[in-house]
Design an enzyme around this catalytic site. Structure first.
Site, PDB file in Angstrom:
ATOM      1  N   THR A 141     -44.726  -2.489  -6.549  1.00 23.14           N
ATOM      2  CA  THR A 141     -43.988  -3.575  -7.101  1.00 23.14           C
ATOM      3  C   THR A 141     -44.005  -4.718  -6.124  1.00 23.14           C
ATOM      4  O   THR A 141     -44.676  -4.551  -4.811  1.00 23.14           O
ATOM      5  CB  THR A 141     -42.451  -3.238  -7.022  1.00 23.14           C
ATOM      6  N   SER A 142     -44.083  -6.133  -6.614  1.00 24.07           N
ATOM      7  CA  SER A 142     -44.108  -7.241  -5.720  1.00 24.07           C
ATOM      8  C   SER A 142     -43.258  -8.378  -6.074  1.00 24.07           C
ATOM      9  O   SER A 142     -42.835  -8.256  -7.523  1.00 24.07           O
ATOM     10  CB  SER A 142     -45.429  -7.825  -5.985  1.00 24.07           C
ATOM     11  N   PRO A 143     -42.721  -9.050  -5.274  1.00 24.01           N
ATOM     12  CA  PRO A 143     -41.727 -10.227  -5.538  1.00 24.01           C
ATOM     13  C   PRO A 143     -42.251 -11.547  -5.969  1.00 24.01           C
ATOM     14  O   PRO A 143     -41.547 -12.321  -6.354  1.00 24.01           O
ATOM     15  CB  PRO A 143     -40.801 -10.330  -4.418  1.00 24.01           C
ATOM     16  N   ASP A 174     -50.453  -9.284  -2.374  1.00 22.87           N
ATOM     17  CA  ASP A 174     -49.345  -9.934  -1.492  1.00 22.87           C
ATOM     18  C   ASP A 174     -49.685 -10.296  -0.042  1.00 22.87           C
ATOM     19  O   ASP A 174     -49.281 -11.081   0.752  1.00 22.87           O
ATOM     20  CB  ASP A 174     -48.181  -8.976  -1.045  1.00 22.87           C
TER      21      ASP A 174
END
Ligand code: ZN
Length: 699
Positions: A275-277, A388
């Site tokens: 996951t990544s924000p 990221d």
């Protein structure tokens, strides 16, 4: 008739007492400052050697929760650090043993890293993990041990009768999958069971004090990488989840300074692997065009492919994700729809030697095969980094072929055997870490698997970063095992990520085939996940049936003298004309809302004292009686403590303090105070402080 009625009411009374007894928990919450050395130590997370600390934006905290039913006591800790590792957990247990004997063990304690990528590293001991720090950093290690121990001590002393509740809710616009090409390798039928390619559920465990129904603490789990702050940041930062905690805690006690509330609100890590924000799709920063989807490259190179957003810069992005997390956490906290938790508290823990593990694995075509673990090894795709934070050499994600040059470098360190290569295929091995113990362990072979049962709520502590689908498979398998062995009918299973031991990533065998970053960092080979699923099912069964389970291995014992090339602080100097704490750049005389007030002081080295439970700065407001009241510290979002050596060859330093004046600031007269410690040339560390001129804030 009368006797019958009396008997009946006695029975009702008895059952009420029994029910009450069944659900009576003592719960304690405690938070402590665990901030590490605030300058010159390389951060743990992006593995970028020159990403060194230069001050503080948000302090690091350890948040501890003790659950006690009179029979069993256990503690869950989430800490603003990149992960947890065995030597540090062991040091915490040893220190607690001296303070509160015979209470805390490796078995009844889970320590989970929040996975912020902006805190000082060098404390993991394994060579691979301390590599960007040029070896072990005792200061980073001690800072975490001290803070974690204090948080657990506080929680232990704070135990009160409490009720526990669980709740969950969907949170959108806060995470994306950063390896969708690998996720797409999972069976279509399995993908079709889910609406999204990342988990959107925020799961909450709420603690309510029995005597007055006041919430005293909460643990939230949501699958997002705390990588909103990118690898250009040099200020200590707890990232999106850490700021969400500060927002939640401050909302419960608005008059308290950050880190000083009695309410403890945690946002802990879970299966955040892929996951990544950074919600905007990755782009090539040189051309602005989209990157190659499978490899995350720009014209064949990985360095330029980076994901940003949702804000205009990393600070704004952190604020947006943190606010989303906080709002959902607060909404669930205030919701009447939560389910009360009742039933026994139990814990179980086991050490297993991953390379020796075997399991059976059913392929999507229905065939069952026997699989086994491999000696730890990192693939080429690992060195590419992620969108990221890309890596620094010419590696790309989704690489399944090796390169002659890097193979020579690899073989110089340690060549993989034919069995190693076959075991890890299709991963081209870049670092055969599991085979090297010179000068000591490079990556763990023995891992910790662990579960807590809190009534119908189950915390599954995992030693790494499970991807979305890996987490879904594990939760489902564990829940089924619980129910089929006579446990609660609708168990709620959460994954506590990056707990106890760090072993990088755990991708599904299908995702592994593509060898993106997560697959290339699945260190025990393609069947790491099926092995874990089988071992955790056994663990769940043993937990439910109350049968002991034996370790098949024990953790590596590190030597006392670890390699460390980080130089100590030699001494400080203030310069001929100045004293420590002198304000050499004064703030302006007046500011308005939206401005940033700042002042610069002659400073000592922040590594002289991490100032845990204290502060490097105060923003003070003049009161009617002419006294000064502290309105912000270095733990506030609105302040920054920025430290630098003034000249390269002289140990003269400056500390710039910035204060962002937001709408919540009242008009009035303010001043900035700096606190620090300097190291005298002939030895000794001495505190100093200095205060700026006062200035006014108007609307
Ligand atoms: Zn990660």
């Amino acid at each position: 008739m009368l006797i019958k009625l009396q008997l009946l009411s006695l029975a009702v009374l008895l059952s009420a007492i029994l029910t009450a007894a069944e659900t009576s928990y003592k719960v304690g919450v405690g938070r402590a400052d665990c901030t590490g050395p605030a300058a010159e130590i390389t951060f743990m997370g992006y593995a970028k050697a020159n990403q060194k600390g230069c001050g503080i934006h948000l302090r690091q905290f350890s948040r501890a929760f003790i659950f006690n039913d009179g029979k069993n006591l256990m503690t869950f800790v989430t800490v603003d650090a990149c992960m947890m590792n065995h030597p540090l957990k062991q040091a915490v247990i040893d220190k607690l043993e001296a303070l509160i004997p015979k209470t805390f063990t490796l078995q009844n304690t889970i320590i989970s890293g929040s996975h912020t990528h902006s805190t000082p590293g060098g404390w993991l001991k394994d060579v691979m993990y301390d590599f960007p720090n040029l070896g072990f950093v005792q200061e980073s290690f001690d800072a975490l041990v001290d803070g974690i121990v204090r948080s657990i001590e506080k929680a232990y002393k704070n135990q009160v009768d409490a009720q526990l509740y669980m709740n969950s809710g969907i949170l959108l616009d806060s995470n994306i999958n950063r390896s969708p090409a690998a996720y797409a390798y999972n069976p279509t039928t399995e993908q079709n069971k889910y609406e999204y390619n990342v988990d959107k559920d925020l799961v909450q465990l709420k603690i309510v004090r029995a005597k007055d129904d006041v919430p005293i603490g909460v643990i939230n789990w949501f699958a997002v990488h705390p990588t909103s702050m990118n690898n250009t940041n040099c200020l200590i930062h707890s990232d999106n989840v850490g700021y969400a905690s500060i927002l939640l805690e401050s909302s419960m006690e608005p008059d308290s300074l950050p880190g000083k509330t009695s309410f403890v609100g945690a946002f802990a890590s879970t299966n955040l692997g892929d996951t990544s924000p950074n919600l905007k799709d990755p782009i090539c920063i040189d051309t602005g065009k989209p990157c190659d989807y499978t490899h995350s490259t720009c014209d064949g190179k990985n360095e330029f492919c980076i994901a940003f957003g949702p804000g205009n810069d990393m600070v704004e992005s952190t604020e947006i994700i943190a606010t989303n997390l906080f709002k959902k956490g607060k909404e669930l906290l205030e919701s009447a729809n939560s389910t009360e938790i009742s039933g026994e508290l139990r814990f179980i823990h086991r050490f297993i030697h991953m390379p020796s593990q075997t399991a059976t694995y059913t392929l999507s075509n229905g065939t069952t095969i026997n699989v086994h673990g491999c000696r730890a090894a990192m693939g080429y795709g690992f060195a590419a980094g992620t969108t990221d934070g890309p890596g620094e050499f010419d590696f790309t994600q989704a690489t399944t072929t090796s390169n002659a040059f890097w193979n020579i470098v690899r073989d110089f360190i340690f060549p993989p055997t034919k069995e190693d290569a076959e075991c890890h295929a299709p991963k081209p091995i870049l670092i055969m870490s599991g085979a090297i113990q010179v000068p000591y362990e490079w990556q763990p072979s023995t891992v910790s698997i662990q579960m807590f049962q809190i009534g119908q709520f189950f915390v599954t502590a995992v030693p790494g970063e499970f991807t979305t689908m890996s987490g879904r498979r594990l939760r489902e398998a564990v829940a089924n095992e619980i129910t089929s062995n006579g446990g609660p009918n609708n168990p709620k299973v959460v994954i506590a990520g990056l707990s106890n031991v760090y072993t990088n990533y755990i991708a599904t065998p299908e995702e592994y085939q593509l060898q993106r970053y997560e697959g290339a960092s699945t260190i025990y080979g393609p069947y790491t996940l099926p092995i874990y699923i089988q071992r955790y099912k056994e663990l769940a069964k043993a937990l439910i049936s109350n049968t002991p389970i034996t370790d098949d291995s024990e953790p590596y014992k590190f030597p006392n003298n670890l390699m460390s090339l980080v130089p100590p602080v030699i001494f400080d100097a203030s310069g001929w004309w100045n004293n420590y704490g002198d304000c050499i750049v004064q703030p302006k005389e007046s500011y308005t809302i939206g401005d940033i007030a700042s002042a610069t002081f002659v400073a000592g080295h922040p590594r002289n004292d991490n100032m845990q439970e204290k502060t490097f700065l105060n923003i003070e407001m003049q009161q009617k009686d002419a006294t000064w009241k502290v309105v912000a510290t270095d733990a506030d979002w609105e302040t920054k403590f920025i430290w630098k050596r003034q000249e390269t060859f002289k140990p003269i330093s400056q500390a710039e303090i910035q204060w962002k004046i937001t709408k919540k600031v009242n008009p009035g007269t303010y001043r900035i105070t700096h606190f620090g410690n300097y190291k005298y040339i002939f030895g000794g560390i001495y505190p100093y402080s200095g205060t700026s001129n006062s200035f006014t804030v108007s609307t």
